[in-house]
Scaffold this motif. Structure first.
Motif, PDB file in Angstrom:
ATOM      1  N   LYS A   1       0.803  -1.218   0.000  1.00 47.72           N
ATOM      2  CA  LYS A   1       0.000   0.000   0.000  1.00 47.72           C
ATOM      3  C   LYS A   1       0.841   1.277   0.000  1.00 47.72           C
ATOM      4  CE  LYS A   1      -1.163   0.852   4.901  1.00 47.72           C
ATOM      5  NZ  LYS A   1      -0.477  -0.190   5.705  1.00 47.72           N
TER       6      LYS A   1
ATOM      7  N   ASP B   1       3.211  -7.726   1.549  1.00 44.80           N
ATOM      8  CA  ASP B   1       2.081  -7.609   2.475  1.00 44.80           C
ATOM      9  C   ASP B   1       0.994  -6.851   1.742  1.00 44.80           C
ATOM     10  OD1 ASP B   1       0.587  -7.375   5.007  1.00 44.80           O
ATOM     11  OD2 ASP B   1       1.182  -5.277   4.929  1.00 44.80           O
TER      12      ASP B   1
ATOM     13  N   SER C   1      -3.165  -8.878   4.939  1.00 42.57           N
ATOM     14  CA  SER C   1      -3.564  -8.175   6.156  1.00 42.57           C
ATOM     15  C   SER C   1      -4.836  -7.391   5.893  1.00 42.57           C
ATOM     16  CB  SER C   1      -2.462  -7.200   6.596  1.00 42.57           C
ATOM     17  OG  SER C   1      -1.262  -7.875   6.852  1.00 42.57           O
TER      18      SER C   1
ATOM     19  N   ARG D   1      -3.774 -11.114  14.139  1.00 43.16           N
ATOM     20  CA  ARG D   1      -3.145  -9.831  14.386  1.00 43.16           C
ATOM     21  C   ARG D   1      -3.585  -9.375  15.760  1.00 43.16           C
ATOM     22  NH1 ARG D   1      -3.494  -4.278  10.908  1.00 43.16           N
ATOM     23  NH2 ARG D   1      -2.582  -2.899  12.477  1.00 43.16           N
TER      24      ARG D   1
ATOM     25  N   HIS E   1       1.065  -5.079  14.238  1.00 39.89           N
ATOM     26  CA  HIS E   1       1.537  -3.895  13.507  1.00 39.89           C
ATOM     27  C   HIS E   1       0.908  -2.717  14.226  1.00 39.89           C
ATOM     28  CE1 HIS E   1       2.381  -1.079  10.235  1.00 39.89           C
ATOM     29  NE2 HIS E   1       1.122  -0.709  10.301  1.00 39.89           N
TER      30      HIS E   1
ATOM     31  N   GLY F   1       1.453   0.686  13.960  1.00 39.93           N
ATOM     32  CA  GLY F   1       1.286   2.016  13.386  1.00 39.93           C
ATOM     33  C   GLY F   1       2.395   2.321  12.404  1.00 39.93           C
ATOM     34  N   SER F   2       2.394   3.542  11.934  1.00 42.17           N
ATOM     35  CA  SER F   2       3.310   3.933  10.864  1.00 42.17           C
ATOM     36  C   SER F   2       4.056   5.205  11.263  1.00 42.17           C
ATOM     37  CB  SER F   2       2.489   4.173   9.597  1.00 42.17           C
ATOM     38  OG  SER F   2       3.305   4.226   8.458  1.00 42.17           O
TER      39      SER F   2
ATOM     40  N   GLY G   1       5.011  -6.724  11.434  1.00 46.60           N
ATOM     41  CA  GLY G   1       4.453  -5.562  10.755  1.00 46.60           C
ATOM     42  C   GLY G   1       5.536  -4.632  10.235  1.00 46.60           C
ATOM     43  N   GLY G   2       5.099  -3.430   9.897  1.00 49.27           N
ATOM     44  CA  GLY G   2       6.042  -2.415   9.400  1.00 49.27           C
ATOM     45  C   GLY G   2       6.111  -1.294  10.402  1.00 49.27           C
ATOM     46  N   GLY G   3       6.165  -0.083   9.901  1.00 48.00           N
ATOM     47  CA  GLY G   3       6.009   1.053  10.799  1.00 48.00           C
ATOM     48  C   GLY G   3       7.222   1.904  11.041  1.00 48.00           C
ATOM     49  N   LEU G   4       8.432   1.400  10.708  1.00 44.36           N
ATOM     50  CA  LEU G   4       9.619   2.235  10.961  1.00 44.36           C
ATOM     51  C   LEU G   4       9.517   3.518  10.133  1.00 44.36           C
ATOM     52  CD1 LEU G   4      12.376   2.352  12.429  1.00 44.36           C
ATOM     53  CD2 LEU G   4      13.392   1.470  10.329  1.00 44.36           C
TER      54      LEU G   4
ATOM     55  N   GLU H   1       7.103  -6.258   7.629  1.00 45.97           N
ATOM     56  CA  GLU H   1       6.257  -5.703   6.556  1.00 45.97           C
ATOM     57  C   GLU H   1       6.547  -4.226   6.353  1.00 45.97           C
ATOM     58  OE1 GLU H   1       2.355  -6.304   8.184  1.00 45.97           O
ATOM     59  OE2 GLU H   1       2.344  -8.453   7.825  1.00 45.97           O
ATOM     60  N   PRO H   2       7.770  -3.857   6.046  1.00 46.13           N
ATOM     61  CA  PRO H   2       8.069  -2.431   5.907  1.00 46.13           C
ATOM     62  C   PRO H   2       7.513  -1.856   4.609  1.00 46.13           C
ATOM     63  CG  PRO H   2      10.005  -3.729   5.371  1.00 46.13           C
ATOM     64  CD  PRO H   2       8.949  -4.709   5.804  1.00 46.13           C
ATOM     65  N   GLY H   3       6.980  -0.677   4.686  1.00 44.55           N
ATOM     66  CA  GLY H   3       6.511   0.023   3.494  1.00 44.55           C
ATOM     67  C   GLY H   3       7.274   1.327   3.341  1.00 44.55           C
ATOM     68  N   ARG H   4       6.897   2.284   4.181  1.00 44.34           N
ATOM     69  CA  ARG H   4       7.475   3.626   4.103  1.00 44.34           C
ATOM     70  C   ARG H   4       9.010   3.620   4.129  1.00 44.34           C
ATOM     71  NH1 ARG H   4       4.711   8.167   6.027  1.00 44.34           N
ATOM     72  NH2 ARG H   4       3.424   6.738   7.246  1.00 44.34           N
TER      73      ARG H   4
ATOM     74  N   TYR I   1       3.086   6.531   0.276  1.00 47.00           N
ATOM     75  CA  TYR I   1       1.811   7.206   0.535  1.00 47.00           C
ATOM     76  C   TYR I   1       1.729   8.527  -0.242  1.00 47.00           C
ATOM     77  CZ  TYR I   1       2.113   3.596   4.035  1.00 47.00           C
ATOM     78  OH  TYR I   1       2.289   2.379   4.646  1.00 47.00           O
TER      79      TYR I   1
HETATM   80  C1  LIG Z   1       0.505  -0.074   6.503  1.00 42.69           C
HETATM   81  C2  LIG Z   1       0.943  -1.391   6.990  1.00 42.69           C
HETATM   82  C3  LIG Z   1       2.294  -1.746   6.921  1.00 42.69           C
HETATM   83  C4  LIG Z   1       3.368  -0.818   6.420  1.00 42.69           C
HETATM   84  O1  LIG Z   1       3.552   0.263   7.276  1.00 42.69           O
HETATM   85  P1  LIG Z   1       4.764   1.279   7.020  1.00 42.69           P
HETATM   86  O2  LIG Z   1       4.593   2.276   8.092  1.00 42.69           O
HETATM   87  O3  LIG Z   1       4.598   1.854   5.672  1.00 42.69           O
HETATM   88  O4  LIG Z   1       6.032   0.503   7.152  1.00 42.69           O
HETATM   89  C5  LIG Z   1       2.644  -3.008   7.341  1.00 42.69           C
HETATM   90  N1  LIG Z   1       1.721  -3.878   7.814  1.00 42.69           N
HETATM   91  C6  LIG Z   1       0.414  -3.564   7.894  1.00 42.69           C
HETATM   92  C7  LIG Z   1      -0.543  -4.564   8.414  1.00 42.69           C
HETATM   93  C8  LIG Z   1      -0.016  -2.315   7.488  1.00 42.69           C
HETATM   94  O5  LIG Z   1      -1.314  -2.000   7.588  1.00 42.69           O
END
Ligand SMILES: *Cc1c(COP(=O)(O)O)cnc(C)c1O
Length: 412
Positions: A58, A77, A100, A147, A197, A199-200, A235-238, A272-275, A370
């Motif tokens: 995402k 993810d 997720s 979760r 997970h 938060g972000s 999860g992600g969130g870093l 699950e890193p995104g950002r 994002y």
């Molecule tokens: C959004 C999300 C992530 C990614 O979060 P980032 O802050 O972008 O790393 C990972 N896992 C889940 C379940 C999410 O909803």
């Protein structure tokens, strides 16, 4: 991978002024080297711990970005059937996909089962019952993690904080063991993990580490009860440093602190890193249309707007804005605004910045996560193209939308 050489801003070896002149603006530009380096930072730091890095689609779901990561060996993810479709189109391996999200539909679960994904991160008992029923119909077993909501405060923006019991996400960690227990009666489900997970854009990872402790404790208790728990999904969130005042650990340091907690557990780990993979790897390039002054306030009107990058309007987010060509003029203080008819349409407010003229290009930094994915056609503005840079080469990986695109699917 965005830096000045003399007075020109480059992405890798591509001068952004040339790219903007040829591709037009607004335009999203991504550095493939930076995306891959961030992915590898996770993969390398996890080292010999059995692990899977599932990039959170995402954050940036461009096919070209997904393909880059798929070729590097990443898992994914996903939070929708549409994201699964993108992963498959990009050549991603469904057996490395985790699904997720709090509201999976039956059609999405069917599609995921048919594609052979690795597992589901489940958020309610009714979801477990649905997956079990659909798996039974198909004659397959579905792996799941619950979760858990560990009730820790991620200390981030309230819209992107998910780990408190008042949030819609997850199942209260104190109730999780009972839910795993009741899930045993679902004969087509296999409880192979625990996920969380919180938060972000988390700058201080200690809440994540606190959640890891709680998840580890739960996993051990579940194993003692005979559940086949084999992995922990953290999860992600870093977060990333959007401005110099923000400090966040580098990926290797963060992963090392996870590793230290997990080494003895005998569990595999999924992250699950995104950002943190794509955020700093992208910029939104805009052109200055006008300068104007209302009373004492100075405005720089650009051709990118809240429909292109909504983070400043939505979260009050800060994005550094740099001139694509530096000049020697003293700085000004201005609001950088777009053409959209909303006072909330701004990219920066009261910002000390370069004294730019109409026709100059600006780079809105750290827009790789994002950014485009949250863009819209508001004010009937065609969405910006996405451009991938690889060394001295660049290519348009998503074309700028046209007026025809704007009305596609509509009838009179
Ligand atoms: C959004 C999300 C992530 C990614 O979060 P980032 O802050 O972008 O790393 C990972 N896992 C889940 C379940 C999410 O909803």
């Amino acid at each position: 991978m965005f830096s000045y050489s003399a007075n020109d801003l480059y992405c890798e070896q591509v001068p952004l002024a040339d790219l903007a002149a040829r591709a037009g603006t607004p335009a999203y530009v991504y550095s493939s080297q930076s995306i891959l380096a961030n992915y590898r930072a996770y993969d390398d730091a996890l080292g010999d711990l059995p692990h899977l890095v599932c990039y959170a689609v995402k954050a940036n779901s461009s096919l070209a970005v997904l393909a880059l990561l798929a070729r590097a060996g990443a898992g994914f993810d996903i939070v929708s059937g549409g994201e699964l479709y993108r992963v498959i189109q990009a050549g991603g391996d469904p057996s490395k996909v985790v699904f997720s999200g709090v509201g999976k539909t039956a059609a999405e679960v069917e599609y995921a089962l048919a594609s052979g994904i690795r597992g589901f991160n489940c958020e309610s008992e009714s979801e477990l019952a649905l997956i079990d029923a659909l798996a039974a119909r198909r004659g397959v077993k579905a792996a799941f993690s619950i979760r858990v909501n560990p009730d820790v405060d991620a200390a981030t923006h309230p819209y992107i904080s998910t780990g408190l019991s008042r949030h819609k996400f997850g199942i209260d960690i104190r109730e999780a063991a009972a839910v795993y227990g009741r899930a045993r009666r679902h004969t087509c489900l296999v409880a192979d993990g625990v996920s969380c997970h919180i938060g972000s854009q988390i700058l201080d990872p200690s809440p994540i580490l606190e959640a890891v402790d709680k998840a580890l404790e739960l996993a051990a208790a579940l194993r003692a009860q005979g559940h086949p728990i084999r992995h922990l999904d953290l999860g992600g969130g870093l977060g990333i440093a959007y401005n110099e005042r923000e400090k966040t650990p580098a990926i290797p340091a963060y992963v090392e602190s996870l590793r230290a907690k997990l080494r003895e557990s005998g569990l595999a780990v999924t992250v699950e890193p995104g950002r943190s993979i794509v955020g700093a790897a992208g910029a939104l390039i805009a052109r200055v249309l006008y300068r104007k002054r209302n009373g004492s306030k100075e405005f720089v009107v650009v051709d990118a707007a809240m429909n292109d990058l909504i983070r400043p309007s939505l979260y009050g987010a800060y994005h550094e804005i740099m001139p694509v060509r530096r000049n020697r003029l003293p700085q000004i203080v201005a609001d950088v605004v777009g053409p959209v008819c909303e006072s909330g349409d701004f990219l920066a407010r009261d910002r000390p910045m370069a004294d730019v003229m109409p026709g100059d290009f600006l780079a809105v930094r750290d827009a790789g996560a994002y950014g485009f994915v949250l863009s819209s056609n508001y004010n009937s503005r065609p969405r910006a193209p996405e451009i991938l840079v690889e060394g001295a080469a660049w290519r348009i990986v998503r074309a700028r939308e046209t007026h025809e695109d704007l009305v596609r699917g509509e009838t009179l």
